[in-house]
Design a protein around this motif. Sequence first.
Motif, mmCIF file in Angstrom:
data_model
loop_
_atom_site.group_PDB
_atom_site.id
_atom_site.type_symbol
_atom_site.label_atom_id
_atom_site.label_comp_id
_atom_site.label_asym_id
_atom_site.label_seq_id
_atom_site.Cartn_x
_atom_site.Cartn_y
_atom_site.Cartn_z
ATOM 1 N N SER A 160 -37.999 43.285 -48.527
ATOM 2 C CA SER A 160 -39.404 43.357 -48.897
ATOM 3 C C SER A 160 -40.177 44.144 -47.839
ATOM 4 N N GLY A 161 -41.039 45.018 -48.289
ATOM 5 C CA GLY A 161 -41.865 45.751 -47.337
ATOM 6 C C GLY A 161 -41.230 46.999 -46.763
ATOM 7 N N LYS B 293 -40.378 50.377 -51.088
ATOM 8 C CA LYS B 293 -39.788 50.760 -52.379
ATOM 9 C C LYS B 293 -40.890 51.151 -53.368
ATOM 10 N N THR B 294 -41.917 50.318 -53.409
ATOM 11 C CA THR B 294 -43.042 50.659 -54.277
ATOM 12 C C THR B 294 -43.671 51.973 -53.832
ATOM 13 N N THR B 295 -43.793 52.124 -52.513
ATOM 14 C CA THR B 295 -44.346 53.353 -51.957
ATOM 15 C C THR B 295 -43.533 54.563 -52.400
#
Lengths: 270, 260
Positions: A44-45, A48-50
């Motif tokens: 997490s962090g 990946k979304t980025t």
Amino acid sequence: MPNPDAEPLVEIRDLYFSRGANSIFKGLSLDIRRGQITGFMGPSGTGKTTLLKLIGGQLFPSRGTVFVEGHNVHALSRGPLYALRKRMGMLFQSGALLTDINVFENVAFPLREHTKLPEQIIRDLVLIKLEAVGLRGARKLMPSQLSGGMARRVALARAIVLDPMMIMYDEPFTGLDPITKGTIVTLIKQLNNALGLTSILVSHDVEETMSISDYIYVISDGEVVESGTPSSLKQSSSEWVQQFLNGYPDGPAPFHYPAPEYIEDLLLGR
Amino acid sequence: MMNWLQNLGRKGLLLFEGLGRAAIFFVGMVGGLGVALLRFRLTLREIYSVGVLSLVIIVVSGLFVGMVLGLQGYVNFAKFNAEESLGIFVALSLVRELGPVVTGLLYAGRAGSALTAEIGLMKTTEQLAAMEMMAVDPMRRVFAPRFLAGIISMPLLAAIFSAVGVLGGYFVGVGLLGVDAGSYWSQMQASVDFSEDIVNGVIKSAVFGVACNWIALYEGYDAVPTAEGVSRATTKTVVRSALAVLGLDFILTALMFGDI
Ligand SMILES: Nc1ncnc2c1ncn2[C@@H]1O[C@H](COP(=O)(O)OP(=O)(O)OP(=O)(O)O)[C@@H](O)[C@H]1O
Ligand SMILES: [Mg+2]
């Protein structure tokens, strides 16, 4: 079976991106091949979304390039970028449904914005997509009346309604019950194979991701730590990868956000 | 001392950065106005939510403000035996000042805050980002129609406010205090000039419409995407719109009526 040597649809070269002082990608390079399901796993962090937002051209890298179908996404002007985006579906982590219109209108939204199809055809297309995610009966509900999992499925229907060439799934499995999760797994697989899509799948769910991905990148700390087919990944000699895949609590992967020494923090902390 | 200077410098830079972003935002929104005109149904929906839904508060406030004007005006004019001029006083105060200004303030509280909260929540829940990824430009689809709706609604609301206010003044002055109805209307008709008073009032409220809606939409767009961020943005909208309306009113009044 997808061709393992398919040409790349997305090419990321030497990508640098940071948020303030926090550098998220430090020279990331990778390929996403046409027609395949490419999985991204990582703690997490890690960004990946980025990464998905960089591919979609919503964020700008400080260095490096992202090519989609040979176009440098960050050099495109508005018109061509929007034309490209029409062919990229994205499933947001939160669903991101428009809250002032109902389920049917949400799925119809891209059609109404981008096409001049007659109402009857829009209706049919929307119902087909809603049927695929099992929510044809929920078409009159408002987004606030949906559970998290249902909202995600509606968002999926919306992401595929324009029949894109590529879909980016941001955590499609989290918060779903096992049955729905199974349906979504099958759905992603089917969409990819039947429609010849290219899928990018970001997920923490090791088992599901391993089961449907053709190729997997494990990223951590701004770089690709390991990549390969699911079976080769299982055989990886990297301690890090073994820790991540098996969920061991301790190992080379830090569980903590960077911080000063714990003891110091407690004793001297002010 | 050094620290204080540094702080001041930083605040100054942030202020200019904010103004710059607001200006870019404004240009983007104006660029979308064409679409908002072409797809007028989108704008109509917003006119309903910012305009029609503000009607109750506008009508009620207009009525009371007019009644107060009628009462105050009567009490003071009576001292000079000039009660017949009540109509002029009520109409000019409303059309030139109170209509546009009070409508602007009420609009900021009623519609502006709602706009900011709506946009802020759309940002927080990634609806704006999702639109961008669907190749739908939020500037054209979300912001421009709301902006246009606000600019159209504000002068109409101000006109309704003034009209109701004139009736309120009539009710108190003529109905309760016994001013002659004929002189109330005829003096008003003789003294209120169309281009000098009415048009200037409309211009004022249109300017307030631009300012209030720009502020409300920008604050929502710029909100920190959390519950707290949206609530702060809403507060900022009301405070900044109120200041903008009052400040602009002074400038416009000086420009319009200053040289008589
Ligand atoms: N708007 C933002 N402003 C500042 N920092 C941000 C912002 N969004 C994300 N970050 C930071 O960027 C880093 C990567 O975030 P990102 O959302 O891409 O992670 P992720 O890999 O998708 O995580 P998860 O698996 O939990 O969804 C995080 O360290 C986060 O603190
Ligand atoms: Mg994420």
